[in-house]
Design a protein around this motif. Structure first.
Motif, PDB file in Angstrom:
ATOM      1  N   ALA A 144       0.838  -1.196   0.000  1.00  0.00           N
ATOM      2  CA  ALA A 144       0.000   0.000   0.000  1.00  0.00           C
ATOM      3  C   ALA A 144       0.871   1.243   0.000  1.00  0.00           C
ATOM      4  O   ALA A 144       1.890   1.311   0.697  1.00  0.00           O
ATOM      5  CB  ALA A 144      -0.922  -0.001   1.219  1.00  0.00           C
ATOM      6  N   SER A 191      -0.230   4.353   0.878  1.00  0.00           N
ATOM      7  CA  SER A 191      -0.612   5.296   1.921  1.00  0.00           C
ATOM      8  C   SER A 191      -1.532   4.595   2.914  1.00  0.00           C
ATOM      9  O   SER A 191      -2.088   3.532   2.619  1.00  0.00           O
ATOM     10  CB  SER A 191      -1.319   6.526   1.314  1.00  0.00           C
ATOM     11  OG  SER A 191      -2.462   6.130   0.561  1.00  0.00           O
ATOM     12  N   SER A 192      -1.709   5.205   4.061  1.00  0.00           N
ATOM     13  CA  SER A 192      -2.548   4.632   5.113  1.00  0.00           C
ATOM     14  C   SER A 192      -3.920   5.287   5.105  1.00  0.00           C
ATOM     15  O   SER A 192      -4.086   6.433   4.676  1.00  0.00           O
ATOM     16  CB  SER A 192      -1.898   4.821   6.486  1.00  0.00           C
ATOM     17  OG  SER A 192      -0.638   4.186   6.541  1.00  0.00           O
ATOM     18  N   GLY A 193      -4.905   4.563   5.616  1.00  0.00           N
ATOM     19  CA  GLY A 193      -6.265   5.088   5.707  1.00  0.00           C
ATOM     20  C   GLY A 193      -7.269   4.047   5.258  1.00  0.00           C
ATOM     21  O   GLY A 193      -6.945   2.869   5.091  1.00  0.00           O
ATOM     22  N   ASN A 229      -9.427  -0.896   6.145  1.00  0.00           N
ATOM     23  CA  ASN A 229      -8.331  -0.037   6.584  1.00  0.00           C
ATOM     24  C   ASN A 229      -7.003  -0.625   6.107  1.00  0.00           C
ATOM     25  O   ASN A 229      -6.743  -1.816   6.280  1.00  0.00           O
ATOM     26  CB  ASN A 229      -8.321   0.079   8.102  1.00  0.00           C
ATOM     27  CG  ASN A 229      -7.284   1.073   8.595  1.00  0.00           C
ATOM     28  OD1 ASN A 229      -7.378   2.257   8.308  1.00  0.00           O
ATOM     29  ND2 ASN A 229      -6.297   0.599   9.332  1.00  0.00           N
ATOM     30  N   VAL A 230      -6.188   0.191   5.466  1.00  0.00           N
ATOM     31  CA  VAL A 230      -4.884  -0.257   4.973  1.00  0.00           C
ATOM     32  C   VAL A 230      -3.795   0.607   5.599  1.00  0.00           C
ATOM     33  O   VAL A 230      -4.028   1.748   5.988  1.00  0.00           O
ATOM     34  CB  VAL A 230      -4.813  -0.191   3.427  1.00  0.00           C
ATOM     35  CG1 VAL A 230      -5.862  -1.082   2.806  1.00  0.00           C
ATOM     36  CG2 VAL A 230      -4.978   1.239   2.934  1.00  0.00           C
ATOM     37  N   THR A 231      -2.600   0.041   5.656  1.00  0.00           N
ATOM     38  CA  THR A 231      -1.448   0.725   6.241  1.00  0.00           C
ATOM     39  C   THR A 231      -0.333   0.786   5.215  1.00  0.00           C
ATOM     40  O   THR A 231      -0.049  -0.210   4.536  1.00  0.00           O
ATOM     41  CB  THR A 231      -0.954  -0.015   7.498  1.00  0.00           C
ATOM     42  OG1 THR A 231      -2.044  -0.140   8.419  1.00  0.00           O
ATOM     43  CG2 THR A 231       0.194   0.741   8.160  1.00  0.00           C
ATOM     44  N   ALA A 232       0.282   1.930   5.082  1.00  0.00           N
ATOM     45  CA  ALA A 232       1.362   2.111   4.111  1.00  0.00           C
ATOM     46  C   ALA A 232       2.479   1.114   4.374  1.00  0.00           C
ATOM     47  O   ALA A 232       2.897   0.909   5.519  1.00  0.00           O
ATOM     48  CB  ALA A 232       1.897   3.545   4.181  1.00  0.00           C
ATOM     49  N   THR A 268      -6.862   6.069  -0.831  1.00  0.00           N
ATOM     50  CA  THR A 268      -7.241   6.000   0.575  1.00  0.00           C
ATOM     51  C   THR A 268      -7.710   7.359   1.068  1.00  0.00           C
ATOM     52  O   THR A 268      -7.410   8.393   0.472  1.00  0.00           O
ATOM     53  CB  THR A 268      -6.065   5.520   1.440  1.00  0.00           C
ATOM     54  OG1 THR A 268      -4.966   6.441   1.292  1.00  0.00           O
ATOM     55  CG2 THR A 268      -5.609   4.123   1.018  1.00  0.00           C
TER      56      THR A 268
END
Length: 455
Positions: A221, A223-225, A255-258, A292
Motif C-alpha cells: 500500500a 498510503s494509510s487510511g 483499513n490499509v497501512t502504508a 485512501t
C-alpha cells in the motif's frame, strides 16, 4: 469486459460525492454567482433605465438613493443574522446525530442538498446586496445620481425568497432529525452504490468462487487510511501493460497501512515471468490506483451504509440511551436493504481487458459477510431483549424467502442456529421463548419455500 468509459464515470462519481459530502462548495458557488450578478445587473440597469416602459417601472423599486441604501443594508444585515442562525441549527443537528445515533451519520447530513442550497441562497443574497450597494450614488460631489431600480427589486425578491427558505428549512430540519428519515436516506444511498458497482443476479447464475493463484508477488500500500476508491480503468491498464493479473486483496472500506501488502500479481501466462522493469511500474501504478482517505465513503463501499444502520441499532441498545425501538427500526431498514442486495451479484469483482481476458480481481463483501455485519453486534448487545432478537429473526425470515444461491441459504440457516443458541441461553418468560421459537421455525420454512398465515 471493462467499459472504456467506466474509468471516467468512476472518477465523476467520486468527484460528485466529494462535492456533495461537504457543506461549502454549493454556498461558495452561490456567492460567486451573486457577486457576478451584482456587478452585471446594475450595468443593465443603467443601460435600460431611461427606456423603461412606465407600466413596467411601476413594479420596480421607486425610492431615492438613500431609500435604496436602507433597503440593501437591511437585506444584508438581516441575511447575515439568518445565515448565522441556520449554521447554528445545522451544527446542533449534527451534534445530535453524532451523539444520539452515530458519528458516521455526519457525512449524510453534510450531503443534504436542501441544507446546502438554503445556505447558498442566504449567503448569495447577502453578497448580492453588498455588491449592489456600492453602485448607489446620490448625485453630489460631481457624481451622477444612480439608483439601480432593477437591482434593488431583485434584492427585495431574494430577501422574500430567503424568508420562505428559512421557513422551509426549519420544517426540513425537523423532518431530518427523525430517525426514520435518517434510516431512509442511508438505505437509499446503499442502493445507489450497489446499483453503480454491481450487476443484477439472474436466477441460476451461480459462479464458482475465485481464488488467487499460488506464488503471487505482493504489492504494498502506498498510503494509510480507509480504501475509499479502486480505479478500475487504471488497474486494468497497468495489468495489460505488464501482461499480468492483479488481485486486490482488500475490499473497498477496509483499513490499509502504508508499506503493508494490499494486492498480489502474477504473470498472465502460466509459467511466464515478468520483466523487472514492468514489475516496478506495475507496483507503482497499482498502488496509485488504490485511493485512501481518512473516512469511508459510499461511492464504492456497499458495506459502509450497512455499518451506519448497524451503528444506529447498537447505539440505541447502549445503557446510556436504552432505546430498543430505534434499534428495531434500524434492523427493519437493514432487512429491507439485505433483501434488495440479495438480487445483486456481490463479492469479488472481475475486470477484463478488451480481449475478454481476466486482468484484475477486486475482492468485496458478499451477502453472508454483510449479513454477519448486520447481525453480530445487535445480537451481542441485544441478547437480553426479546424484541431485538425477534427483529433479527424476522430479518432472517424475510431474507430466507428471497435468497436462491446455496451459500446464501446456508448463511441464513447458520445465523438462525446461532440466534437459537443465544435465545436458549437467556432467561426469558415461556411466552417470549415460544414466540421467538416460532419465528425461528418460520425462518426454516421460508428457506423451504413455505410461508404460512400468522395465527
Amino acid at each position: 469486459m471493462l467499459d472504456v468509459f467506466a474509468g471516467a464515470r468512476q472518477r465523476q462519481a467520486v468527484l460528485v460525492d466529494a462535492i456533495r459530502s461537504r457543506l461549502w462548495p454549493v454556498p461558495a458557488i452561490g456567492v460567486v454567482v451573486a457577486v457576478a450578478l451584482g456587478v452585471v445587473l446594475p450595468q443593465i440597469d443603467g443601460a435600460v433605465d431611461e427606456r423603461m416602459p412606465p407600466a413596467l417601472g411601476e413594479y420596480l423599486f421607486g425610492g431615492s438613493a438613500d431609500a435604496a441604501r436602507e433597503v440593501l443594508g437591511a437585506v444584508a444585515t438581516s441575511l447575515m443574522t439568518v445565515t448565522s442562525l441556520t449554521f447554528s441549527l445545522t451544527l446542533v443537528t449534527l451534534q445530535l446525530a453524532s451523539s444520539q445515533y452515530s458519528p458516521r451519520l455526519l457525512r449524510t447530513f453534510a450531503a443534504d442538498r436542501f441544507v446546502q442550497r438554503t445556505l447558498a441562497l442566504f449567503l448569495a443574497t447577502f453578497a448580492y446586496a453588498l455588491t449592489v450597494l456600492r453602485t448607489v450614488r446620490n448625485g453630489g460631489d460631481g457624481s451622477v445620481l444612480f439608483v439601480p431600480r432593477i437591482s434593488v427589486t431583485v434584492a427585495y425578491l431574494l430577501a422574500i425568497a430567503s424568508v420562505l427558505g428559512l421557513v422551509l428549512f426549519l420544517g426540513h430540519l425537523v423532518r431530518q432529525i427523525r430517525i426514520e428519515a435518517m434510516l431512509n436516506q442511508v438505505s437509499s444511498d446503499i442502493m445507489t452504490t450497489v446499483g453503480r458497482t454491481s450487476d443484477p443476479l439472474e436466477e441460476g447464475s451461480a459462479r464458482p468462487p475465485l481464488r488467487p493463484r499460488s506464488g503471487g508477488e505482493v504489492i504494498l500500500a502506498g498510503s494509510s487510511g480507509f480504501l475509499v476508491q479502486v480505479d478500475d480503468a487504471n488497474l486494468v491498464a497497468a495489468a495489460v501493460d505488464a501482461d499480468a493479473v492483479v488481485w486486490v486483496d482488500r475490499p473497498v472500506g477496509a483499513n490499509v497501512t502504508a508499506g503493508v501488502p494490499v494486492a498480489f500479481y502474477w504473470a498472465a501466462d502460466t509459467g511466464g515471468q515478468l520483466d523487472d522493469g514492468c514489475i516496478e511500474s506495475l507496483r507503482d501504478r497499482v498502488a496509485a490506483a488504490l485511493h485512501t482517505g481518512i473516512e469511508r465513503t459510499a461511492t464504492q463501499d456497499v458495506g459502509y451504509g450497512l455499518r451506519q444502520l448497524t451503528d444506529v441499532a447498537i447505539r440505541a441498545l447502549s445503557p446510556g440511551i436504552n432505546d430498543p425501538t430505534t434499534a428495531v427500526h434500524a434492523l427493519n431498514s437493514c432487512s429491507a436493504v439485505l433483501c434488495e442486495l440479495a438480487r445483486y451479484r456481490l463479492g469479488s469483482r472481475v475486470l477484463r481487458d478488451a480481449h475478454d481476458v481476466v486482468r484484475v480481481v477486486v475482492v468485496g463483501p458478499d451477502l453472508p459477510e454483510l449479513l454477519d455485519l448486520v447481525c453480530t453486534q445487535p445480537q451481542i448487545y441485544g441478547a437480553r431483549d426479546p424484541l431485538v432478537l425477534g427483529s433479527l429473526l424476522a430479518l432472517l425470515r424475510d431474507l430466507a424467502w428471497l435468497v436462491r444461491l446455496p451459500e446464501h441459504r446456508q448463511a441464513v440457516a447458520d445465523r438462525s442456529e446461532r440466534l437459537g443458541r443465544c435465545i436458549a441461553a437467556q432467561e426469558f418468560e415461556a411466552a417470549e421463548r415460544d414466540a421467538l421459537e416460532r419465528l425461528r421455525l418460520q425462518v426454516g420454512e421460508a428457506l423451504a419455500g413455505q410461508w404460512h398465515p400468522s395465527a
